[in-house]
Design a protein around this motif. Sequence first.
Motif, mmCIF file in Angstrom:
data_model
loop_
_atom_site.group_PDB
_atom_site.id
_atom_site.type_symbol
_atom_site.label_atom_id
_atom_site.label_comp_id
_atom_site.label_asym_id
_atom_site.label_seq_id
_atom_site.Cartn_x
_atom_site.Cartn_y
_atom_site.Cartn_z
ATOM 1 N N SER A 113 0.914 -1.196 0.090
ATOM 2 C CA SER A 113 0.211 -0.114 0.160
ATOM 3 C C SER A 113 0.782 1.353 -0.026
ATOM 4 O O SER A 113 0.574 2.270 -0.498
ATOM 5 C CB SER A 113 -0.897 0.060 1.109
ATOM 6 O OG SER A 113 -0.369 0.097 2.369
ATOM 7 N N LEU A 114 2.042 1.042 0.713
ATOM 8 C CA LEU A 114 2.776 2.334 0.501
ATOM 9 C C LEU A 114 3.374 2.837 -0.822
ATOM 10 O O LEU A 114 3.836 3.837 -0.987
ATOM 11 C CB LEU A 114 3.994 2.363 1.753
ATOM 12 C CG LEU A 114 3.909 1.942 3.060
ATOM 13 C CD1 LEU A 114 5.134 1.924 3.966
ATOM 14 C CD2 LEU A 114 2.665 2.725 3.553
ATOM 15 N N TYR A 174 1.627 1.528 -3.965
ATOM 16 C CA TYR A 174 0.268 1.503 -4.794
ATOM 17 C C TYR A 174 -0.651 2.199 -4.222
ATOM 18 O O TYR A 174 -1.770 2.055 -4.981
ATOM 19 C CB TYR A 174 0.080 -0.010 -5.163
ATOM 20 C CG TYR A 174 1.391 -0.667 -6.108
ATOM 21 C CD1 TYR A 174 2.337 -1.513 -5.730
ATOM 22 C CD2 TYR A 174 1.770 0.266 -7.182
ATOM 23 C CE1 TYR A 174 3.447 -1.941 -6.277
ATOM 24 C CE2 TYR A 174 2.739 -0.399 -7.918
ATOM 25 C CZ TYR A 174 3.557 -1.200 -7.521
ATOM 26 O OH TYR A 174 4.779 -1.820 -8.239
ATOM 27 N N GLY A 175 -0.856 2.633 -3.124
ATOM 28 C CA GLY A 175 -1.958 3.303 -2.485
ATOM 29 C C GLY A 175 -3.094 2.729 -2.172
ATOM 30 O O GLY A 175 -3.121 1.194 -2.282
ATOM 31 N N TYR A 176 -4.184 3.204 -1.842
ATOM 32 C CA TYR A 176 -5.495 2.470 -1.455
ATOM 33 C C TYR A 176 -6.420 2.766 -2.490
ATOM 34 O O TYR A 176 -6.459 3.622 -3.282
ATOM 35 C CB TYR A 176 -6.092 3.512 -0.258
ATOM 36 C CG TYR A 176 -5.362 3.163 0.953
ATOM 37 C CD1 TYR A 176 -5.773 3.902 2.042
ATOM 38 C CD2 TYR A 176 -4.139 2.629 1.032
ATOM 39 C CE1 TYR A 176 -5.062 3.791 3.487
ATOM 40 C CE2 TYR A 176 -3.544 2.501 2.459
ATOM 41 C CZ TYR A 176 -4.022 3.008 3.373
ATOM 42 O OH TYR A 176 -3.134 3.052 4.638
ATOM 43 N N PHE A 188 -10.356 3.360 -2.882
ATOM 44 C CA PHE A 188 -11.524 3.692 -2.155
ATOM 45 C C PHE A 188 -12.706 3.196 -2.646
ATOM 46 O O PHE A 188 -12.972 3.159 -4.043
ATOM 47 C CB PHE A 188 -11.452 5.169 -1.725
ATOM 48 C CG PHE A 188 -10.403 5.543 -0.782
ATOM 49 C CD1 PHE A 188 -9.221 6.067 -1.070
ATOM 50 C CD2 PHE A 188 -10.935 5.889 0.529
ATOM 51 C CE1 PHE A 188 -8.294 6.534 -0.231
ATOM 52 C CE2 PHE A 188 -9.962 6.321 1.702
ATOM 53 C CZ PHE A 188 -8.798 6.473 1.161
ATOM 54 N N SER A 212 6.658 7.426 2.438
ATOM 55 C CA SER A 212 6.119 7.726 1.182
ATOM 56 C C SER A 212 5.037 8.757 1.385
ATOM 57 O O SER A 212 4.359 8.775 2.384
ATOM 58 C CB SER A 212 5.687 6.533 0.544
ATOM 59 O OG SER A 212 4.357 6.021 1.260
ATOM 60 N N GLN A 227 1.563 10.193 -0.591
ATOM 61 C CA GLN A 227 0.662 9.967 -1.882
ATOM 62 C C GLN A 227 -0.291 11.297 -2.234
ATOM 63 O O GLN A 227 -0.678 11.955 -1.391
ATOM 64 C CB GLN A 227 -0.366 8.785 -1.740
ATOM 65 C CG GLN A 227 0.701 7.574 -1.813
ATOM 66 C CD GLN A 227 -0.099 6.258 -1.037
ATOM 67 O OE1 GLN A 227 -1.319 6.390 -0.911
ATOM 68 N NE2 GLN A 227 0.552 5.109 -1.288
ATOM 69 N N TYR A 249 -3.950 12.267 -3.930
ATOM 70 C CA TYR A 249 -5.158 11.729 -4.433
ATOM 71 C C TYR A 249 -5.996 12.861 -4.928
ATOM 72 O O TYR A 249 -5.961 14.001 -4.578
ATOM 73 C CB TYR A 249 -5.990 10.817 -3.317
ATOM 74 C CG TYR A 249 -5.516 9.674 -2.822
ATOM 75 C CD1 TYR A 249 -4.210 9.589 -1.856
ATOM 76 C CD2 TYR A 249 -5.995 8.435 -3.050
ATOM 77 C CE1 TYR A 249 -3.967 8.362 -1.576
ATOM 78 C CE2 TYR A 249 -5.440 7.271 -2.563
ATOM 79 C CZ TYR A 249 -4.382 7.392 -1.856
ATOM 80 O OH TYR A 249 -4.196 6.083 -1.336
ATOM 81 N N PRO A 282 -11.831 9.210 -2.848
ATOM 82 C CA PRO A 282 -10.472 9.685 -3.342
ATOM 83 C C PRO A 282 -9.806 8.654 -4.434
ATOM 84 O O PRO A 282 -10.058 7.312 -4.044
ATOM 85 C CB PRO A 282 -9.537 9.782 -2.372
ATOM 86 C CG PRO A 282 -10.499 9.888 -1.176
ATOM 87 C CD PRO A 282 -11.601 9.152 -1.303
ATOM 88 N N LEU A 309 -6.285 7.588 -6.107
ATOM 89 C CA LEU A 309 -4.629 7.862 -6.177
ATOM 90 C C LEU A 309 -4.186 8.291 -7.593
ATOM 91 O O LEU A 309 -4.576 7.898 -8.835
ATOM 92 C CB LEU A 309 -4.008 6.326 -6.046
ATOM 93 C CG LEU A 309 -2.747 6.343 -5.981
ATOM 94 C CD1 LEU A 309 -2.111 7.045 -4.836
ATOM 95 C CD2 LEU A 309 -1.846 5.146 -5.763
ATOM 96 N N THR A 355 2.287 8.123 -6.176
ATOM 97 C CA THR A 355 3.116 7.971 -4.763
ATOM 98 C C THR A 355 4.432 8.250 -5.127
ATOM 99 O O THR A 355 5.095 7.979 -6.175
ATOM 100 C CB THR A 355 3.033 6.321 -4.481
ATOM 101 O OG1 THR A 355 1.716 5.932 -4.238
ATOM 102 C CG2 THR A 355 3.867 6.292 -3.295
#
Lengths: 115, 109
Positions: A99-100, A102-104, A106, B31, B33, B35, B43, B45, B48
């Motif tokens: 996740s750090l 490639y993110g989340y 929602f 890191s 990010q 959004y 949100p 993304l 990153t």
Amino acid sequence: DTGVSQNPRHKITKRGQNVTFRCDPISEHNRLYWYRQTLGQGPEFLTYFQNEAQLEKSRLLSDRFSAERPKGSFSTLEIQRTEQGDSAMYLCASSGWDSLLYGYTFGSGTRLTVV
Amino acid sequence: TQLLEQSPQFLSIQEGENLTVYCNSSSVFSSLQWYRQEPGEGPVLLVTVVTGGEVKKLKRLTFQFGDARKDSSLHITAAQPGDTGLYLCAGADNNDMRFGAGTRLTVKP
């Protein structure tokens, strides 16, 4: 996969009632997060699951709030004895281990209005 | 209390203008990010950034991570009405992301 799904999209309830929201994450994602967002603010962290284990809870999550992820798949967030201050958008997100980077992802959120 | 401070809070510009929004913190993040959120939606993304000093470009959007990994900026060139939305930065804090309050951008045609 259709992404992260949240139900219902909108909920209007009377003060003092209990409400439950559901989140279906992306099936390959083992991490699931709940956030709350009020008007003019960014999402505020509520709680986080890794598989079925609830690993972290925010101070915002009073004893009226409970979240579960019984089989490590979908999750529910229950608010008991709702108060007007609980009115907000409740967002669910999921991620994999990375996740750090490639993110989340929602969901579209559940908008709760307590009258 | 937001760990991340975003500025400006609101920004309204004409189509074709350039803009920069900022995300600052006293904390170091592993890191960060960015959004974008539209009304009534969650949100989404954009990017990153991981390495201090890193610059990433996505078409007309340029993202920069500060050398000390405490701050970041987003620059949009030749803004379009479709860029309208709430721009959120989020920093990794242990196992979850913490969000700023966002910059609400309106691009007028």
